[in-house]
Design a protein around this motif. Structure first.
Motif, short mmCIF file in Angstrom:
data_model
loop_
_atom_site.label_atom_id
_atom_site.label_comp_id
_atom_site.label_asym_id
_atom_site.label_seq_id
_atom_site.Cartn_x
_atom_site.Cartn_y
_atom_site.Cartn_z
N ASP A 83 0.83 -1.21 0.00
CA ASP A 83 0.00 0.00 0.00
C ASP A 83 0.86 1.26 0.00
OD1 ASP A 83 -2.26 1.54 0.10
OD2 ASP A 83 -2.54 1.31 2.25
N THR A 84 1.88 1.28 0.84
CA THR A 84 2.78 2.43 0.90
C THR A 84 3.54 2.61 -0.41
OG1 THR A 84 3.04 2.07 3.28
CG2 THR A 84 4.66 3.48 2.21
N LEU A 85 4.03 1.52 -0.96
CA LEU A 85 4.75 1.59 -2.23
C LEU A 85 3.86 2.11 -3.35
CD1 LEU A 85 7.46 0.92 -3.60
CD2 LEU A 85 6.48 -1.30 -4.15
N LEU A 86 2.64 1.62 -3.44
CA LEU A 86 1.71 2.10 -4.48
C LEU A 86 1.37 3.58 -4.29
CD1 LEU A 86 -0.73 -0.91 -4.88
CD2 LEU A 86 1.04 -0.14 -6.46
N ALA A 87 1.22 4.00 -3.04
CA ALA A 87 0.91 5.41 -2.78
C ALA A 87 2.08 6.32 -3.19
CB ALA A 87 0.57 5.61 -1.30
N ILE A 88 3.30 5.86 -2.93
CA ILE A 88 4.47 6.65 -3.32
C ILE A 88 4.58 6.71 -4.84
CG2 ILE A 88 7.00 6.66 -3.32
CD1 ILE A 88 6.84 5.65 -0.42
N ILE A 89 4.36 5.58 -5.51
CA ILE A 89 4.38 5.58 -6.98
C ILE A 89 3.31 6.51 -7.53
CG2 ILE A 89 3.92 4.14 -9.01
CD1 ILE A 89 5.32 1.85 -7.50
N TRP A 90 2.14 6.49 -6.94
CA TRP A 90 1.06 7.36 -7.40
C TRP A 90 1.42 8.83 -7.19
CZ3 TRP A 90 -2.30 10.77 -4.89
CH2 TRP A 90 -3.36 11.24 -5.67
N LEU A 91 2.02 9.15 -6.04
CA LEU A 91 2.41 10.54 -5.78
C LEU A 91 3.50 11.01 -6.73
CD1 LEU A 91 2.37 10.76 -1.89
CD2 LEU A 91 0.86 11.93 -3.49
N VAL A 92 4.46 10.16 -7.02
CA VAL A 92 5.52 10.53 -7.96
C VAL A 92 4.95 10.70 -9.35
CG1 VAL A 92 7.61 9.67 -9.09
CG2 VAL A 92 7.38 9.53 -6.62
N GLY A 93 4.02 9.83 -9.71
CA GLY A 93 3.38 9.95 -11.02
C GLY A 93 2.53 11.20 -11.13
N ALA A 94 1.87 11.57 -10.05
CA ALA A 94 1.02 12.76 -10.06
C ALA A 94 1.84 14.04 -10.08
CB ALA A 94 0.08 12.76 -8.85
N ALA A 95 3.06 13.98 -9.54
CA ALA A 95 3.90 15.17 -9.48
C ALA A 95 4.79 15.33 -10.71
CB ALA A 95 4.76 15.13 -8.23
N SER A 96 4.79 14.34 -11.58
CA SER A 96 5.66 14.41 -12.75
C SER A 96 5.07 15.33 -13.82
CB SER A 96 5.92 13.01 -13.29
OG SER A 96 4.72 12.49 -13.81
N TYR A 97 5.77 15.41 -14.93
CA TYR A 97 5.44 16.36 -15.99
C TYR A 97 4.03 16.18 -16.54
CZ TYR A 97 5.60 18.73 -20.45
OH TYR A 97 5.31 19.53 -21.52
#
Length: 102
Positions: A83-97
């Motif tokens: 869950d934590t890993l998916l949330a971090i991936i989602w946050l990085v994806g949302a903050a990208s270009y």
């Protein structure tokens, strides 16, 4: 009759179960709380509930990898980490270009 200092009227000490403080949750409860937080974290607030599930799972396992592992605590630990890993991936994806996952 009054007992003197250092002398008790009790012949045998109290058992371990009665000496337990009882103010904190036991390991089974922490495992179940961790599983609930991990499952809820897949739907809402994964970045918050995931680490809570990991901590509850770790404490439910008795803070060690040795010995018998309670199943709910191990499930909470694994699901909380995912869950934590998916949330971090989602946050990085949302903050990208592209402002999205893809």
């Amino acid at each position: 009759m009054m007992a003197g200092f250092g002398h008790t009227t009790r012949k045998h000490p109290r058992s371990r179960d009665r000496m337990r403080s009882g103010d904190g949750p036991d390991r089974a409860t922490l495992g179940i709380i961790g599983v609930i937080c991990a499952i809820a974290g897949f739907f809402v607030l994964g970045i918050v509930l995931g680490p809570i599930a990991v901590v509850c799972g770790w404490l439910g396992m008795g803070r060690s990898w040795n010995g018998a592992r309670p199943v709910p605590a191990l499930v909470a630990l694994v699901l909380g980490a995912i869950d934590t890993l998916l949330a971090i991936i989602w946050l990085v994806g949302a903050a990208s270009y592209g402002n999205g996952m893809f």
